[in-house]
Scaffold this motif. Sequence first.
Motif, PDB file in Angstrom:
ATOM      1  N   MET A 124      -1.943   7.207  -8.390  1.00  0.00           N
ATOM      2  CA  MET A 124      -2.987   7.914  -7.577  1.00  0.00           C
ATOM      3  C   MET A 124      -2.075   7.806  -6.043  1.00  0.00           C
ATOM      4  O   MET A 124      -2.088   8.611  -5.145  1.00  0.00           O
ATOM      5  CB  MET A 124      -4.149   7.028  -7.319  1.00  0.00           C
ATOM      6  CG  MET A 124      -5.221   7.554  -6.297  1.00  0.00           C
ATOM      7  SD  MET A 124      -6.720   6.648  -6.409  1.00  0.00           S
ATOM      8  CE  MET A 124      -6.343   4.972  -5.719  1.00  0.00           C
ATOM      9  N   LEU A 125      -1.414   6.608  -5.955  1.00  0.00           N
ATOM     10  CA  LEU A 125      -0.641   6.531  -4.563  1.00  0.00           C
ATOM     11  C   LEU A 125       0.852   7.136  -4.490  1.00  0.00           C
ATOM     12  O   LEU A 125       1.415   7.285  -3.433  1.00  0.00           O
ATOM     13  CB  LEU A 125      -0.600   5.090  -4.160  1.00  0.00           C
ATOM     14  CG  LEU A 125      -2.041   4.247  -3.932  1.00  0.00           C
ATOM     15  CD1 LEU A 125      -1.751   2.859  -3.441  1.00  0.00           C
ATOM     16  CD2 LEU A 125      -2.816   4.868  -2.941  1.00  0.00           C
ATOM     17  N   ASP A 126       1.226   7.410  -5.814  1.00  0.00           N
ATOM     18  CA  ASP A 126       2.519   8.018  -5.815  1.00  0.00           C
ATOM     19  C   ASP A 126       2.952   9.224  -4.818  1.00  0.00           C
ATOM     20  O   ASP A 126       3.970   9.134  -4.208  1.00  0.00           O
ATOM     21  CB  ASP A 126       2.838   8.504  -6.989  1.00  0.00           C
ATOM     22  CG  ASP A 126       3.487   7.017  -8.106  1.00  0.00           C
ATOM     23  OD1 ASP A 126       3.161   6.110  -7.608  1.00  0.00           O
ATOM     24  OD2 ASP A 126       4.106   7.447  -8.967  1.00  0.00           O
ATOM     25  N   PRO A 127       2.189  10.001  -4.506  1.00  0.00           N
ATOM     26  CA  PRO A 127       2.525  11.198  -3.769  1.00  0.00           C
ATOM     27  C   PRO A 127       2.387  10.759  -2.371  1.00  0.00           C
ATOM     28  O   PRO A 127       3.264  11.146  -1.479  1.00  0.00           O
ATOM     29  CB  PRO A 127       1.228  12.144  -3.795  1.00  0.00           C
ATOM     30  CG  PRO A 127       0.843  12.011  -5.427  1.00  0.00           C
ATOM     31  CD  PRO A 127       0.973  10.528  -5.519  1.00  0.00           C
ATOM     32  N   ALA A 128       1.429  10.034  -1.646  1.00  0.00           N
ATOM     33  CA  ALA A 128       1.644   9.516  -0.546  1.00  0.00           C
ATOM     34  C   ALA A 128       2.750   8.555  -0.212  1.00  0.00           C
ATOM     35  O   ALA A 128       3.435   8.731   0.737  1.00  0.00           O
ATOM     36  CB  ALA A 128       0.382   8.707  -0.028  1.00  0.00           C
ATOM     37  N   ALA A 129       2.981   7.827  -1.181  1.00  0.00           N
ATOM     38  CA  ALA A 129       4.368   6.875  -1.006  1.00  0.00           C
ATOM     39  C   ALA A 129       5.601   7.607  -1.104  1.00  0.00           C
ATOM     40  O   ALA A 129       6.658   7.264  -0.391  1.00  0.00           O
ATOM     41  CB  ALA A 129       4.337   6.088  -2.401  1.00  0.00           C
ATOM     42  N   ARG A 130       5.820   8.927  -1.886  1.00  0.00           N
ATOM     43  CA  ARG A 130       7.026   9.479  -1.883  1.00  0.00           C
ATOM     44  C   ARG A 130       6.787  10.472  -0.475  1.00  0.00           C
ATOM     45  O   ARG A 130       8.051  10.685   0.061  1.00  0.00           O
ATOM     46  CB  ARG A 130       6.602  10.651  -2.843  1.00  0.00           C
ATOM     47  CG  ARG A 130       6.956   9.952  -4.219  1.00  0.00           C
ATOM     48  CD  ARG A 130       7.018  11.183  -5.392  1.00  0.00           C
ATOM     49  NE  ARG A 130       8.274  11.593  -5.432  1.00  0.00           N
ATOM     50  CZ  ARG A 130       8.687  12.452  -6.234  1.00  0.00           C
ATOM     51  NH1 ARG A 130       7.804  13.437  -6.726  1.00  0.00           N
ATOM     52  NH2 ARG A 130       9.810  13.055  -6.066  1.00  0.00           N
ATOM     53  N   ARG A 131       5.940  10.660   0.061  1.00  0.00           N
ATOM     54  CA  ARG A 131       6.190  11.358   1.440  1.00  0.00           C
ATOM     55  C   ARG A 131       6.518  10.630   2.553  1.00  0.00           C
ATOM     56  O   ARG A 131       7.252  10.850   3.385  1.00  0.00           O
ATOM     57  CB  ARG A 131       4.744  12.135   1.891  1.00  0.00           C
ATOM     58  CG  ARG A 131       4.264  13.232   0.860  1.00  0.00           C
ATOM     59  CD  ARG A 131       2.911  13.804   1.758  1.00  0.00           C
ATOM     60  NE  ARG A 131       1.889  12.983   1.659  1.00  0.00           N
ATOM     61  CZ  ARG A 131       0.946  13.028   0.771  1.00  0.00           C
ATOM     62  NH1 ARG A 131       1.092  13.839  -0.130  1.00  0.00           N
ATOM     63  NH2 ARG A 131      -0.097  12.009   0.878  1.00  0.00           N
ATOM     64  N   VAL A 132       6.222   8.949   2.329  1.00  0.00           N
ATOM     65  CA  VAL A 132       6.665   8.141   3.216  1.00  0.00           C
ATOM     66  C   VAL A 132       8.004   7.654   3.100  1.00  0.00           C
ATOM     67  O   VAL A 132       8.926   7.475   3.929  1.00  0.00           O
ATOM     68  CB  VAL A 132       5.574   6.824   3.250  1.00  0.00           C
ATOM     69  CG1 VAL A 132       6.168   5.845   4.214  1.00  0.00           C
ATOM     70  CG2 VAL A 132       4.024   7.352   3.748  1.00  0.00           C
ATOM     71  N   LEU A 133       8.217   7.266   1.716  1.00  0.00           N
ATOM     72  CA  LEU A 133       9.645   7.020   1.358  1.00  0.00           C
ATOM     73  C   LEU A 133      10.655   7.815   1.144  1.00  0.00           C
ATOM     74  O   LEU A 133      11.726   7.311   1.245  1.00  0.00           O
ATOM     75  CB  LEU A 133       9.274   5.672   0.389  1.00  0.00           C
ATOM     76  CG  LEU A 133       8.289   4.776   0.578  1.00  0.00           C
ATOM     77  CD1 LEU A 133       8.212   3.992  -0.966  1.00  0.00           C
ATOM     78  CD2 LEU A 133       8.957   3.837   1.359  1.00  0.00           C
ATOM     79  N   ASP A 134      10.426   9.286   0.932  1.00  0.00           N
ATOM     80  CA  ASP A 134      11.554   9.974   0.444  1.00  0.00           C
ATOM     81  C   ASP A 134      12.701  10.094   1.357  1.00  0.00           C
ATOM     82  O   ASP A 134      14.005   9.968   1.123  1.00  0.00           O
ATOM     83  CB  ASP A 134      11.159  11.499   0.340  1.00  0.00           C
ATOM     84  CG  ASP A 134      10.412  11.513  -0.960  1.00  0.00           C
ATOM     85  OD1 ASP A 134      10.584  10.698  -1.866  1.00  0.00           O
ATOM     86  OD2 ASP A 134       9.841  12.819  -1.438  1.00  0.00           O
ATOM     87  N   ALA A 135      12.258  10.261   2.577  1.00  0.00           N
ATOM     88  CA  ALA A 135      13.398  10.383   3.750  1.00  0.00           C
ATOM     89  C   ALA A 135      14.211   9.282   3.756  1.00  0.00           C
ATOM     90  O   ALA A 135      15.486   8.874   3.938  1.00  0.00           O
ATOM     91  CB  ALA A 135      12.862  10.780   5.129  1.00  0.00           C
ATOM     92  N   PRO A 136      13.266   7.799   3.910  1.00  0.00           N
ATOM     93  CA  PRO A 136      14.205   6.815   4.121  1.00  0.00           C
ATOM     94  C   PRO A 136      15.299   6.336   2.934  1.00  0.00           C
ATOM     95  O   PRO A 136      16.196   5.846   3.033  1.00  0.00           O
ATOM     96  CB  PRO A 136      13.341   5.529   4.353  1.00  0.00           C
ATOM     97  CG  PRO A 136      12.256   6.252   4.835  1.00  0.00           C
ATOM     98  CD  PRO A 136      12.135   7.644   4.311  1.00  0.00           C
TER      99      PRO A 136
END
Length: 208
Positions: A1-13
């Motif tokens: 459930m949280l993967d899409p939000a986590a990916r938006r936050v973490l993809d760039a770092p």
Amino acid sequence: MLDPAARRVLDAPLARAAGALDRPWLSPDRLTAAGLVLGLGSALAAGLQAWTAALVLWLVSRLADGLDGPLARRRHAAGAPGGAGSGGFFDITADFCVYGSTVLGVAIGATRGFDAPWEPFAVVLLAYYVNGTAFLAFSSIAERAGRQLDDGRSLSFLGGLAEGTETIAVHALWLLLPAIAWQVAWVWAVVVAISAAHRMWIGYRSLR
């Protein structure tokens, strides 16, 4: 459930970190292997009730697992030859090994150190088995049927209540608070079971 939000936050770092780690000797598969070894080390430490070491190894293992994909995409964008999916296969297999072994390690450590029951951890493993079967079967059949879901990952992932982000958090909570790990395991087993049932239903409907 949280993967899409986590990916938006973490993809760039993670992409920046992958750039900093991009050296000829460090391949994405080696990062995956490092994550696997560290994860198995976390499971062993948990079984020995070395909870702090297990927590540190778990988090570093998941960091390595989060970096192999960005590094592979960076190499692919630079024109490096691909492995026809071998990296993705290795990654998901390593994840399943780490998740399962960590459940077993926490179960052994908690039952020995806190006289916890083993049943909730067994139910978690059963729920993982059904959940993994559902999304892996969907990914394989969806690709053959031309209905795969492309979100940048190697497999077609059906979203669910329990995904990678939640799994990392729950396993870390077990290692941080091992005395109540078995109570958390009962709740987590229910969450994963609901996610498995949802994936079975959505996958079936999507492939009709």
